[in-house]
Design an enzyme around this catalytic site. Structure first.
Site, PDB file in Angstrom:
ATOM      1  N   ASN A 209      19.371 126.501  69.619  1.00 48.28           N
ATOM      2  CA  ASN A 209      18.249 127.444  69.524  1.00 48.28           C
ATOM      3  C   ASN A 209      18.003 128.060  70.901  1.00 48.28           C
ATOM      4  O   ASN A 209      18.686 127.727  71.865  1.00 48.28           O
ATOM      5  CB  ASN A 209      16.994 126.742  68.987  1.00 48.28           C
ATOM      6  CG  ASN A 209      16.568 125.597  69.883  1.00 48.28           C
ATOM      7  OD1 ASN A 209      16.203 125.802  71.045  1.00 48.28           O
ATOM      8  ND2 ASN A 209      16.636 124.373  69.361  1.00 48.28           N
ATOM      9  N   PRO A 303      16.312 112.757  63.217  1.00 47.93           N
ATOM     10  CA  PRO A 303      15.083 111.964  63.352  1.00 47.93           C
ATOM     11  C   PRO A 303      14.004 112.828  64.000  1.00 47.93           C
ATOM     12  O   PRO A 303      14.313 113.664  64.841  1.00 47.93           O
ATOM     13  CB  PRO A 303      15.502 110.825  64.289  1.00 47.93           C
ATOM     14  CG  PRO A 303      16.705 111.333  65.013  1.00 47.93           C
ATOM     15  CD  PRO A 303      17.394 112.285  64.074  1.00 47.93           C
ATOM     16  N   ILE A 305      11.659 112.768  66.632  1.00 51.54           N
ATOM     17  CA  ILE A 305      11.497 111.888  67.801  1.00 51.54           C
ATOM     18  C   ILE A 305      10.018 111.668  68.088  1.00 51.54           C
ATOM     19  O   ILE A 305       9.568 110.550  68.352  1.00 51.54           O
ATOM     20  CB  ILE A 305      12.214 112.497  69.026  1.00 51.54           C
ATOM     21  CG1 ILE A 305      13.679 112.806  68.678  1.00 51.54           C
ATOM     22  CG2 ILE A 305      12.132 111.543  70.221  1.00 51.54           C
ATOM     23  CD1 ILE A 305      14.410 113.638  69.717  1.00 51.54           C
ATOM     24  N   PHE A 322       4.523 119.606  71.115  1.00 47.85           N
ATOM     25  CA  PHE A 322       4.458 121.052  71.261  1.00 47.85           C
ATOM     26  C   PHE A 322       4.686 121.681  69.899  1.00 47.85           C
ATOM     27  O   PHE A 322       5.392 121.110  69.067  1.00 47.85           O
ATOM     28  CB  PHE A 322       5.513 121.555  72.261  1.00 47.85           C
ATOM     29  CG  PHE A 322       4.937 121.792  73.631  1.00 47.85           C
ATOM     30  CD1 PHE A 322       4.445 120.735  74.374  1.00 47.85           C
ATOM     31  CD2 PHE A 322       4.870 123.076  74.159  1.00 47.85           C
ATOM     32  CE1 PHE A 322       3.884 120.948  75.624  1.00 47.85           C
ATOM     33  CE2 PHE A 322       4.317 123.300  75.410  1.00 47.85           C
ATOM     34  CZ  PHE A 322       3.822 122.244  76.144  1.00 47.85           C
ATOM     35  N   LYS A 336      -0.082 120.013  62.192  1.00 47.75           N
ATOM     36  CA  LYS A 336       1.060 119.289  62.789  1.00 47.75           C
ATOM     37  C   LYS A 336       0.589 118.059  63.554  1.00 47.75           C
ATOM     38  O   LYS A 336       1.215 117.010  63.515  1.00 47.75           O
ATOM     39  CB  LYS A 336       1.829 120.238  63.711  1.00 47.75           C
ATOM     40  CG  LYS A 336       3.126 119.665  64.212  1.00 47.75           C
ATOM     41  CD  LYS A 336       4.032 120.715  64.806  1.00 47.75           C
ATOM     42  CE  LYS A 336       4.530 121.668  63.744  1.00 47.75           C
ATOM     43  NZ  LYS A 336       5.368 122.715  64.270  1.00 47.75           N
ATOM     44  N   LYS A 340       2.131 114.482  62.605  1.00 49.22           N
ATOM     45  CA  LYS A 340       3.003 113.752  63.537  1.00 49.22           C
ATOM     46  C   LYS A 340       2.330 112.480  64.073  1.00 49.22           C
ATOM     47  O   LYS A 340       3.007 111.575  64.545  1.00 49.22           O
ATOM     48  CB  LYS A 340       3.355 114.640  64.731  1.00 49.22           C
ATOM     49  CG  LYS A 340       4.041 115.943  64.355  1.00 49.22           C
ATOM     50  CD  LYS A 340       5.529 115.847  64.534  1.00 49.22           C
ATOM     51  CE  LYS A 340       6.166 117.207  64.324  1.00 49.22           C
ATOM     52  NZ  LYS A 340       7.611 117.157  64.472  1.00 49.22           N
TER      53      LYS A 340
HETATM   54  O1  C5P Z   1       8.142 119.868  63.596  1.00 49.11           O
HETATM   55  P1  C5P Z   1       8.279 120.698  64.805  1.00 49.11           P
HETATM   56  O2  C5P Z   1       9.711 120.877  65.248  1.00 49.11           O
HETATM   57  O3  C5P Z   1       7.549 122.006  64.753  1.00 49.11           O
HETATM   58  O4  C5P Z   1       7.534 119.845  65.933  1.00 49.11           O
HETATM   59  C1  C5P Z   1       7.527 120.213  67.252  1.00 49.11           C
HETATM   60  C2  C5P Z   1       7.201 119.013  68.106  1.00 49.11           C
HETATM   61  O5  C5P Z   1       7.877 117.854  67.645  1.00 49.11           O
HETATM   62  C3  C5P Z   1       7.683 119.183  69.538  1.00 49.11           C
HETATM   63  O6  C5P Z   1       6.844 118.429  70.362  1.00 49.11           O
HETATM   64  C4  C5P Z   1       9.079 118.606  69.485  1.00 49.11           C
HETATM   65  O7  C5P Z   1       9.514 118.192  70.764  1.00 49.11           O
HETATM   66  C5  C5P Z   1       8.895 117.455  68.526  1.00 49.11           C
HETATM   67  N1  C5P Z   1      10.070 117.164  67.706  1.00 49.11           N
HETATM   68  C6  C5P Z   1      10.769 115.995  67.889  1.00 49.11           C
HETATM   69  N2  C5P Z   1      11.827 115.684  67.094  1.00 49.11           N
HETATM   70  C7  C5P Z   1      12.216 116.518  66.121  1.00 49.11           C
HETATM   71  C8  C5P Z   1      11.530 117.726  65.915  1.00 49.11           C
HETATM   72  C9  C5P Z   1      10.465 118.011  66.728  1.00 49.11           C
HETATM   73  O8  C5P Z   1      10.409 115.217  68.798  1.00 49.11           O
HETATM   74  N3  C5P Z   1      13.272 116.215  65.375  1.00 49.11           N
END
Ligand code: C5P
Length: 394
Positions: A209, A303, A305, A322, A336, A340
């Site tokens: 990306n 996953p 994270i 973020f 979100k 999360k």
């Molecule tokens: O779900 P989304 O990608 O919008 O979430 C963004 C946040 O989740 C960011 O803080 C990103 O670093 C974290 N993230 C993560 N692992 C993923 C997807 C997103 O830690 N697989």
């Protein structure tokens, strides 16, 4: 601040004239200044001007026996609280990065056990040249503090980054480095993820990306400036490692998660990385073009994270995610945060040229509050977020 002892090394560039003003400001602020002129620096300013302004002898020669009797070069490098190089030319930085000691300035810089601050100044193309950028990155890794050059019209008629910051700004950077006050994040370990992930589909191709890593790197730098021990888990980006930050390079989301887990326990985690949602079973060999048949990529979910960290028995005290959104930024960020399980979401509107750009508009969404910041340089956004983190961990 009590008066400090500063050894000011002046390199050979047109910006050297500003060093006279810097000496005057430092003296006015009560500091002792000892000037060292490089051979080319002496083409731009004279030892006499600097001696008058600093009210001290000016040093120029490594093999000046009289100086060695009065004060050896080792003492000259140690009898200071800080060594400042302003202007730091491309050549001087290259010699510093290579560990050379072929004149008085580089010998002092190699012999010192004191902090070093450099203020680079040069033509915009010299600054942008990969060799210079490589040297800057090396110097930062070596623990040298780098004051980024200003952007603007240059003496050579070009425009861009490369100008020596104004003497007042250099003075402020010097005083910030020498400040006696304890830094708010001293003793705290903070984890930052940044950049994109690359998900391979075969040995030569990957899905990625547009994340540049700039915002995450700026946050890591700002946290380190506040005294934190910072571990930066970074996807593939072309950015130098900020001073005082430990960087762990990863490529895929799975690798990023492993690096995050290996860094625990930490006091706070700021997950700025743009992690790919999907990964693919990577083919062992390069996928061949087949007549009219595009390859079928079977994605599986990566996953999360951030969510995983929030559930972990080693969950940090403060976990920040973020959210890059293109619409209903705050609504989506609020949802979100709950989904999360993190403490704050820093939401940014990426509908413009935020990704890869230098500016950002963010909203800090907590359980009880939304703080919307004005559009600002990513460095300023980072400093503000770092300050909020310091307040929260205090
Ligand atoms: O779900 P989304 O990608 O919008 O979430 C963004 C946040 O989740 C960011 O803080 C990103 O670093 C974290 N993230 C993560 N692992 C993923 C997807 C997103 O830690 N697989």
């Amino acid at each position: 601040m009590n008066g400090k002892r500063i050894t000011l090394i002046i390199g050979g560039g047109i910006a050297a004239y500003k060093s006279c003003e810097l000496v005057r400001l430092l003296r006015k602020a009560g500091h002792q200044v000892r000037c060292v002129l490089t051979k080319s620096g002496a083409q731009f300013v004279t030892p006499l001007s600097l001696a008058a302004l600093s009210e001290d002898k000016v040093y120029t020669e490594l093999f000046d026996l009289k100086d060695e009797v009065e004060m050896g070069h080792i003492q000259l490098s140690r009898q200071a609280d800080l060594l400042v190089v302003a202007p730091a030319t491309a050549d001087l930085m290259a010699r510093m990065a290579a560990g050379m000691a072929d004149d008085l300035a580089t010998t002092l810089l190699l012999a010192t056990d004191k902090p070093v601050l450099i203020a680079p100044a040069m033509n915009v193309r010299m600054w942008a040249h990969p060799a210079t950028q490589r040297n800057v990155a090396t110097l930062k890794r070596d623990g040298v503090h780098v004051l980024e050059p200003d952007e603007g019209p240059m003496a050579c008629g070009e425009f861009g980054p490369g100008r020596l910051p104004e003497p007042n700004d250099i003075l402020a950077a010097i005083e910030a480095l020498l400040a006696d006050t304890p830094k708010p994040l001293m003793g705290k370990h903070v984890l930052v993820t940044a950049g994109p992930t690359h998900e391979p589909i075969d040995p030569v191709r990957y899905v990625a990306n547009r994340s540049s890593g700039k915002q995450g790197y700026a946050i890591a730098a700002a946290l380190a400036e506040l005294g934190a021990q910072v571990t930066l888990v970074s996807g593939p980006v072309v950015l130098p490692t900020p001073s005082g930050v430990t960087r762990i390079n990863v490529e895929t989301a799975v690798e990023m998660q492993a690096a995050v887990n290996a860094a625990l326990p930490v006091d706070a985690a700021i997950m700025v990385a743009a992690v790919a949602d999907w990964r693919f079973p990577a083919a062992d060999q390069k996928i061949k073009k087949q007549d009219g048949e595009p390859p079928l990529l079977q994605p599986s979910e990566n996953p999360d994270i951030l969510a995983g960290l929030c559930q972990s028995p080693q969950r940090p005290r403060l976990v920040i995610g973020f959210a890059a959104e293109t619409e209903k930024v705050i609504d989506h960020a609020t949802a979100k945060r709950a989904r999360k399980g993190c403490d704050w979401i820093v939401a940014n509107d990426v509908s413009g040229d935020v990704m890869g750009g230098d500016r950002n508009t963010v909203h800090i969404v907590t359980a009880s509050d939304v703080e919307s910041l004005d559009e600002a340089d990513k460095g300023d956004v980072a400093r503000l977020i770092a300050q909020r983190i310091a307040d929260a961990l205090a």
